[in-house]
Design a protein around this motif. Structure first.
Motif, PDB file in Angstrom:
ATOM      1  N   ASP A 125       0.837  -1.201   0.000  1.00 40.98           N
ATOM      2  CA  ASP A 125       0.000   0.000   0.000  1.00 40.98           C
ATOM      3  C   ASP A 125       0.875   1.255   0.000  1.00 40.98           C
ATOM      4  OD1 ASP A 125      -2.013   1.827   0.182  1.00 40.98           O
ATOM      5  OD2 ASP A 125      -2.906   1.054   2.010  1.00 40.98           O
TER       6      ASP A 125
ATOM      7  N   ARG B 112       3.030   3.855  -2.909  1.00 38.93           N
ATOM      8  CA  ARG B 112       3.525   4.198  -4.244  1.00 38.93           C
ATOM      9  C   ARG B 112       4.834   4.974  -4.106  1.00 38.93           C
ATOM     10  NH1 ARG B 112      -2.173   5.686  -6.165  1.00 38.93           N
ATOM     11  NH2 ARG B 112      -2.776   4.012  -7.588  1.00 38.93           N
TER      12      ARG B 112
ATOM     13  N   GLN C 280      -2.069  10.295  -4.301  1.00 39.41           N
ATOM     14  CA  GLN C 280      -1.501   9.084  -4.886  1.00 39.41           C
ATOM     15  C   GLN C 280      -0.440   8.454  -3.997  1.00 39.41           C
ATOM     16  OE1 GLN C 280      -2.773   7.762  -7.691  1.00 39.41           O
ATOM     17  NE2 GLN C 280      -4.232   9.442  -7.681  1.00 39.41           N
TER      18      GLN C 280
ATOM     19  N   HIS D 230      -4.636   6.510   3.690  1.00 36.64           N
ATOM     20  CA  HIS D 230      -5.210   6.052   2.435  1.00 36.64           C
ATOM     21  C   HIS D 230      -6.351   5.068   2.636  1.00 36.64           C
ATOM     22  CE1 HIS D 230      -5.169   3.166  -1.073  1.00 36.64           C
ATOM     23  NE2 HIS D 230      -5.464   4.303  -1.655  1.00 36.64           N
TER      24      HIS D 230
ATOM     25  N   ARG E 211      -9.951   5.406   0.879  1.00 33.92           N
ATOM     26  CA  ARG E 211     -10.320   4.444  -0.152  1.00 33.92           C
ATOM     27  C   ARG E 211     -11.675   3.794   0.152  1.00 33.92           C
ATOM     28  NH1 ARG E 211      -8.191   1.218  -4.195  1.00 33.92           N
ATOM     29  NH2 ARG E 211      -8.924  -0.934  -4.246  1.00 33.92           N
TER      30      ARG E 211
ATOM     31  N   ARG F  22       4.717   0.329  -7.347  1.00 33.66           N
ATOM     32  CA  ARG F  22       4.636   0.313  -5.888  1.00 33.66           C
ATOM     33  C   ARG F  22       6.051   0.419  -5.326  1.00 33.66           C
ATOM     34  NH1 ARG F  22       0.282   0.592  -7.698  1.00 33.66           N
ATOM     35  NH2 ARG F  22      -1.579  -0.649  -7.226  1.00 33.66           N
TER      36      ARG F  22
ATOM     37  N   ARG G  66      -4.018  -0.111  -3.817  1.00 31.42           N
ATOM     38  CA  ARG G  66      -3.886   1.122  -4.601  1.00 31.42           C
ATOM     39  C   ARG G  66      -4.452   0.950  -6.016  1.00 31.42           C
ATOM     40  NH1 ARG G  66      -1.690   5.852  -1.746  1.00 31.42           N
ATOM     41  NH2 ARG G  66      -0.800   4.942   0.136  1.00 31.42           N
TER      42      ARG G  66
END
Length: 441
Positions: free
Chosen positions: A71, A73, A91, A98, A102, A318, A383
């Motif tokens: 999880d 980036r 992002q 996140h 989400r 990732r 993601r």
């Protein structure tokens, strides 16, 4: 043993004595470069990636499973989005932030109430485009027109109550196009026009958000801003979320539709099976109801096969948060792990004759024998794209309306070449001759 960038030096790949930009350009783009790398070095490749040092690319769906829960980036690869966001780059925000964001997004974007609530608007916008195409004097330009349609659809979806008339809707669309052009495609500081366009978009979201807060009440799970307003997020985070949703949806849905129409035009027998199904399900109706989509299995398979061959977003990335074992290799924490969607989709071990357009690959029987990550047009893991379900509804609706009404034939004298332009675009677009289609019923 570790090589440059913290990646294992024993993973095969090209020399990492530069940032890789020259090799990528020589291959015609990153998606073609990935196909070359995996053809030469195998399913796991170490390569220099501009902005990320040395990355590890994985084209085997079984090996990808080891990365599916990551999880995070790589921050440097997504820095280009920072000017569009005020409350932290959505992002790359940490997993703890996140996850709740989400879940709120999915509660709307992935839900049937949201799709049904906006279906009539989407149908009307698609019918308007079809009417323009019917009146066109020459070939229609698929990706240009369908990208504009997808932008209009997501603007209505995300900002419905803020687009009360054609003038306000038109200004939002033009402002968003200006922001995309200046912030996404051109290096350096944005022009005064682009800054004004971004300010207008933010002000529009603020007006819609204020109306929801003044109205009070529980969150409407069919309305994105209402759900975000009820989540307790800051106004800046909500504003950024809405704009990022619009950004992610613009181009991608329209590009997926255009590649599907292109492939069906090149394979008339397959197109015939799709249109026969449309006639059987819809009868003499020009447009589908929401419930009809589940019965359009041939159309669904054709769309999925088009996105296998031409995934709208051709890759993802990732950052390993701990050491990751990929078969015989161990990738250390901190390494950028690259997802070459198109190389995964063309892996001959799981897709025989991988460049052949064959929607029957997506029958229930064929899909049952395939690893789940062999097909990843919307990414994988926490993601992955929150709007995947909505995008499929939009694309299937648009395809149903257009294929029910028109016969599509490629305009002669054109070469259709996929290139990267944030999405997998056709270099000179795709031009089609359209003619009224006679029902098979």
């Amino acid at each position: 043993m570790r090589g440059d960038g913290g990646t294992p030096s024993h993973i095969p790949g090209p020399a990492a004595d530069n940032d890789g930009a020259e090799a990528i350009a020589a291959a015609g783009g990153l998606h073609d470069y990935q196909l070359e790398l995996h053809a030469e070095y195998g399913p796991v490749v170490r390569f220099p990636l501009p902005g990320a040092g040395v990355a590890v690319s994985v084209a085997d769906p079984v090996l990808l499973e080891a990365t599916a829960k990551i999880d995070k980036r790589p921050e440097k690869l997504f820095e280009f989005l920072a000017p569009l966001q005020e409350a932290g780059n959505l992002q790359t925000i940490p997993a703890a932030e996140h996850g709740p964001w989400r879940r709120t997004m999915l509660s709307v974007l992935a839900g049937r109430p949201s799709h049904e609530a906006h279906f009539a608007q989407f149908t009307a916008l698609t019918t308007e485009l079809a009417d323009r195409w019917a009146a066109a004097a020459g070939p229609v330009v698929l990706q240009r027109d369908l990208s504009e349609l997808s932008l209009r659809m997501i603007c209505r979806y995300a900002l419905g109550s803020g687009l009360d008339d054609a003038e306000s809707a038109g200004r939002v669309v033009s402002s968003f196009e200006t922001v995309l052009t200046e912030y996404m495609a051109q290096p350096g500081p944005a022009s005064a026009q682009a800054q004004e366009a971004l300010a207008h978009l933010r002000a529009t979201v603020d007006q819609v958000l204020a109306a929801h807060r003044d109205g009070g009440g529980a969150a409407d799970r069919a309305d994105l801003i209402a759900a975000l307003a009820a989540s307790g997020e800051s106004p800046a985070r909500i504003r950024d979320t809405v704009l990022m949703t619009m950004l992610a949806a613009h181009h991608t849905t329209g590009v997926a539709i255009s590649w599907t129409l292109y492939l069906l035009a090149r394979h008339p027998e397959t197109a015939g099976r799709v249109t026969e199904e449309l006639d059987r399900v819809l009868g003499d109706r020009a447009t589908p109801d929401y419930g009809d989509l589940r019965n359009l299995t041939r159309l669904d398979m054709a769309l999925k096969e088009a996105m296998r061959l031409y995934p709208p977003g051709p890759y993802g990335a990732r950052e390993a948060t701990e050491d990751v074992v990929l078969g015989a290799y161990t990738v250390p924490a901190g390494t950028t792990i690259f997802y070459p969607f198109r190389a995964v989709h063309l892996n001959p071990e799981y897709w025989p004759d991988p460049r052949v357009f064959d929607p029957d690959r997506f029958t229930a029987e064929a899909s049952a024998g395939r690893p789940r990550l062999a097909y990843i047009p919307f990414g994988i893991g926490p993601r992955s794209c929150e709007g995947a379900t909505l995008a499929m509804v939009e694309a299937e609706l648009v395809l149903a309306v257009l294929l029910k009404r028109f016969q599509f034939d490629l305009a002669p004298g054109q070469t259709v070449t996929p290139i990267e332009r944030f999405v997998l675009w056709a270099a000179d677009d795709i031009r089609m001759n359209v003619a009224p289609r006679q029902s098979t019923i």
